[in-house]
Design a protein around this motif. Structure first.
Motif, short mmCIF file in Angstrom:
data_model
loop_
_atom_site.label_atom_id
_atom_site.label_comp_id
_atom_site.label_asym_id
_atom_site.label_seq_id
_atom_site.Cartn_x
_atom_site.Cartn_y
_atom_site.Cartn_z
N ARG A 123 0.89 -1.12 0.10
CA ARG A 123 -0.05 -0.11 -0.13
C ARG A 123 0.92 1.17 -0.09
O ARG A 123 1.79 1.50 0.71
CB ARG A 123 -0.80 -0.05 1.26
N MET A 124 0.75 2.30 -0.97
CA MET A 124 1.62 3.21 -1.02
C MET A 124 1.02 4.51 -0.17
O MET A 124 -0.34 4.66 -0.17
CB MET A 124 1.92 3.84 -2.43
N VAL A 125 1.75 5.09 0.58
CA VAL A 125 1.04 6.33 1.08
C VAL A 125 1.79 7.56 0.90
O VAL A 125 3.20 7.61 1.03
CB VAL A 125 1.14 6.10 2.76
N PHE A 161 0.29 -3.77 -5.88
CA PHE A 161 -0.25 -2.66 -5.03
C PHE A 161 -1.64 -2.93 -4.83
O PHE A 161 -2.61 -3.35 -5.64
CB PHE A 161 -0.12 -1.31 -5.92
N VAL A 196 -6.39 9.50 2.08
CA VAL A 196 -5.15 8.50 1.53
C VAL A 196 -6.21 7.60 0.65
O VAL A 196 -7.26 7.25 1.12
CB VAL A 196 -4.81 7.52 2.49
N GLY A 210 -5.47 4.45 -5.16
CA GLY A 210 -4.40 4.28 -5.95
C GLY A 210 -2.91 4.61 -5.70
O GLY A 210 -2.74 4.97 -4.64
N ILE A 211 -2.13 4.78 -6.80
CA ILE A 211 -0.83 5.59 -6.39
C ILE A 211 -0.97 6.91 -6.88
O ILE A 211 -1.18 7.20 -8.03
CB ILE A 211 0.12 4.78 -7.51
#
Ligand code: SF4
Lengths: 179, 540
Positions: free
Chosen positions: A47-49, A78, B191, B194-195
């Motif tokens: 998970r990107m933050v 992702f 948040v 997705g990216i």
């Protein structure tokens, strides 16, 4: 329809071997590495933050999904929610306005909650440092397992670091049998 | 229905001198002619007006279809200067007024220019200027990291601020509510799934249809304007290159252009050409990536894979020739850091030829692919009237018939010696925005060809003066997102006293709210991507 298929055919498979990572790309304890291999087996959800980045790091993160890098071949993908994630990939100096959101995202992530701080900003605040608006390094807010420097780190460097973290840095040539 | 009067309106707007004359006729006292410290260098026509005339000036300009571009303030103890930038037919008019630092107030320009809404609220948050008659009294960039009575851009406010160890989340921002049977609310963010950068979207929906959307931004506010203070022009350029990473060339060029104008430094011709090569390469890279991403948001993975492939190849050439995949830090004060040799020029030419062939194949396919266009057409429609009212910029404006482009309308070197075609259309939907961006790739490829063919010999960077007086300058660059502004004030020691970057996203974020009425919830990602505002460039 036909033109799409024809174009796909002509484009072919372009996925590239990942060069072995150098020493500097990851500093990790042997115990941690062992643990990851034991826990995750063959796949890991990321998970990107974005905690305050300039969005440069995100562009390179996107590039992990392109046909040359194809991150999914390593079992890495992702995911949309921290609740599905094994690892948080955090970018940016942590802005004070994102401090709580980052903390909550971390809390929502199931164990073992691996955290990678991606980019110079995430490493130490980068160009933005610590100020009334920025908390600086990601490690000022949540525990960090791996720091990947660079502004932004290149996709290859990022992949090398993640696969190293997994203790599964591929040997050159072994990943593309299908080619 | 779209009437002819809705189109090509910039050609109907007055030139700067006429607008100043109109101000005079409306009883506004105008001061022109500035020297030394009070002058502002760059491609703008500066005038000073009285505080009380601030709103009236906007009213006169709006009635003449002048485009509103930006507002910002600067604390120069014991006063606060407030600036507003207006775009006329022949270039920009810069309004300035001087306020007392305490208790100063200005009549709001928002009643005449809706696009001024959030920018004015930001000036209030950051400097404590009160805009009377503003229709919305809520804060904008300020969440909970500083208090209502603190103003980070005041000189007495320390860079470190007075933060608490854990800044609380901004849960109590008073969103507008819609009530009625069956209306429900969907909160999204900061948040996202997705990216993507963080921000909050508050939807009011009924069934599948979105009734309204309200954006709450400011999550990635990291104090860029304050951090800039005290830096030298080199440090400023590095910072400007990180205002919005996807527009690193654009913001860096704008900041350098402003600094160079202030210092009276001329950039060598070759450097200007290389800057344009970088800017066109940045435009193409972003357009490629976003066209693919728009298609991906409606499940057309083919386009995404192909565009991502082309973008990657393009970025690799960037790294090879300019040392950075996104072209960060290649533009420097006075010129550029990297020169192009014969082999480099040949390589770029080959890359152009290759990409031309590829997009020549892919774009027509996308423009006509029925199942793709079925999703893109009529989705997220922004009418020319809405685009004009909000002051939309770049491809968002051009896909709604508002055909502005600084490279053509207020050209700077090297575009002043080139013919720039500006693709546009009237549909104003996601399909139109994708098409305009696709066509812009083709135009940029032509421009690149011309720039490479005509690249003049000579130096790639001018030397900057080591000593100079206090000075101010404006930079104006057409980035891939649209008109990008930078204001730079240097003190006598060569240090930045004020840096203000205005990303086009400021004007384009509100267009997303305008186009979303009646759109179904699952089409929101597509609409958002088709506008692609920068969060970082907006939040600063
Ligand atoms: S490390 Fe560089 S690219 Fe990444 S967020 Fe920071 S400034 Fe942007």
């Amino acid at each position: 329809m036909f033109s799409v298929l024809e174009k796909l055919f002509r484009t072919g498979c372009l996925t590239e071997d990942l060069p072995p990572a150098g020493e500097e790309s990851a500093e990790l304890t042997a115990a941690c590495r062992q643990e990851i291999t034991r826990v995750f087996g063959r796949s890991m959800a990321i998970r990107m933050v974005d905690a305050g980045s300039c969005n440069g790091c995100e562009l390179e993160m996107h590039a992990l999904n392109n046909c040359f890098n194809d991150i999914e071949r390593f079992g890495l993908h992702f995911v949309a929610s921290p609740r599905h994630a094994d690892l948080l990939l955090v970018t940016g100096p942590v802005s004070r306005h994102m401090q709580d959101a980052l903390k909550r995202t971390y809390d929502a992530t199931p164990d073992p909650k691996l955290v990678i701080a991606m980019g110079d900003c995430a490493a130490d605040g980068g160009e933005f440092g610590v100020s009334y608006a920025s908390v600086g390094a990601v490690s000022n807010v949540i525990p960090v397992d791996l720091v990947i420097p660079g502004c932004p780190p290149t996709p290859v460097r990022l992949l090398q670091a993640i696969t190293t973290l997994l203790g599964r840095c591929p040997q050159a040539g072994k990943t593309n049998e299908a080619r | 229905m779209i009437s002819q009067a809705d189109l090509g309106w910039q050609s109907l707007s007055p030139d700067t001198a006429t607008l100043v004359q109109l101000f005079g006729e409306a009883g506004i006292v105008v001061r022109e002619e500035f020297t030394g410290e009070s002058a502002i260098a760059g491609a703008v026509h500066l005038i000073d007006i009285e505080n009380g005339d601030w709103g009236r000036a906007a009213e006169v300009a709006a009635a003449k279809r002048v485009r509103w571009s930006a507002v910002w303030g600067e604390h120069v103890p014991p006063r606060i200067d407030v600036f507003a930038l207006l775009a006329c037919r022949n270039g920009h008019l810069l309004l300035r007024t001087h306020l007392r630092e305490t208790g100063g107030s200005l009549p709001s320009q928002t009643p005449f220019y809706p696009g001024a809404d959030r920018p004015e609220r930001t000036v209030a948050d950051m400097l404590g200027v009160v805009f009377t008659g503003h229709p919305d009294g809520r804060r904008w960039l300020r969440h909970q990291a500083w208090t209502e009575n603190q103003f980070p851009l005041r000189k007495e406010f320390p860079l470190a601020g007075t933060p608490t160890p854990a800044t609380p989340p901004d849960c109590l921002y008073p969103f507008r509510e819609v009530s009625g049977d069956g209306v429900y609310e969907i909160p999204v963010g900061p948040v996202h799934a997705g990216i993507i950068e963080p921000g909050h979207f508050r939807f009011q929906a009924m069934g599948e249809d979105i009734l309204s959307l309200e954006e709450h931004l400011g999550y990635v506010h990291k104090g860029i304007e304050k951090v800039a203070e005290g830096r030298d022009v080199w440090g400023l350029a590095r910072l400007a290159g990180r205002v919005s990473g996807d527009s690193t060339v654009t913001h860096c060029w704008a900041a350098c252009q402003a600094s160079e104008a202030a210092l009276g430094v001329g950039v060598p011709k070759r450097a200007a050409f290389i800057r344009a090569i970088l800017a066109e390469r940045e435009r193409i890279a972003n357009h490629l990536g976003d066209i693919g991403a728009c298609c991906n948001d409606v499940g057309f993975a083919f386009a995404h894979a192909q565009c991502a492939r082309l973008r990657e190849l393009w970025q690799r050439d960037n790294r090879l020739l300019f040392g950075h995949r996104l072209l960060m830090d290649v533009v420097i004060p006075g010129g550029v850091r990297r020169d192009l040799d014969r082999a480099g020029i040949d390589l770029l030419r080959e890359a152009n030829t290759r990409l031309s062939a590829e997009v020549g194949e892919i774009l027509p396919l996308l423009y006509e692919y029925p199942s793709l266009q079925d999703r893109l057409r009529t989705t997220g429609e922004l009418t020319p009237k809405q685009a004009r009212a909000l002051g939309a910029l770049g491809y968002v404006a051009r896909a709604s018939g508002e055909c502005w482009d600084l490279r053509r309308d207020a050209p700077y070197a090297p575009y002043d010696g080139m013919v720039v075609t500006v693709p546009h259309c009237l549909e104003g939907d996601a399909s139109g925005r994708v098409r305009v961006r696709g066509d812009e790739i083709l135009v940029s490829l032509d421009l690149l060809e011309e720039l490479l063919n005509k690249l003049p010999p000579g130096e790639i960077a001018a030397t900057l003066p080591t000593t100079h007086a206090e000075c101010r300058g404006i930079g104006l660059v057409e980035g891939w997102r649209g008109e990008t502004v930078a204001y730079v004030h240097l003190d006598g020691a060569g240090r930045v006293a004020r840096y203000f970057p205005r990303d086009p996203s400021w004007l384009n974020w509100p267009t997303l709210e305008a186009m979303i009425h009646g759109v179904i919830v699952p089409d929101f990602p597509l609409c958002n991507k088709s506008v692609n505002g920068s969060y970082s460039g907006h939040d600063l």
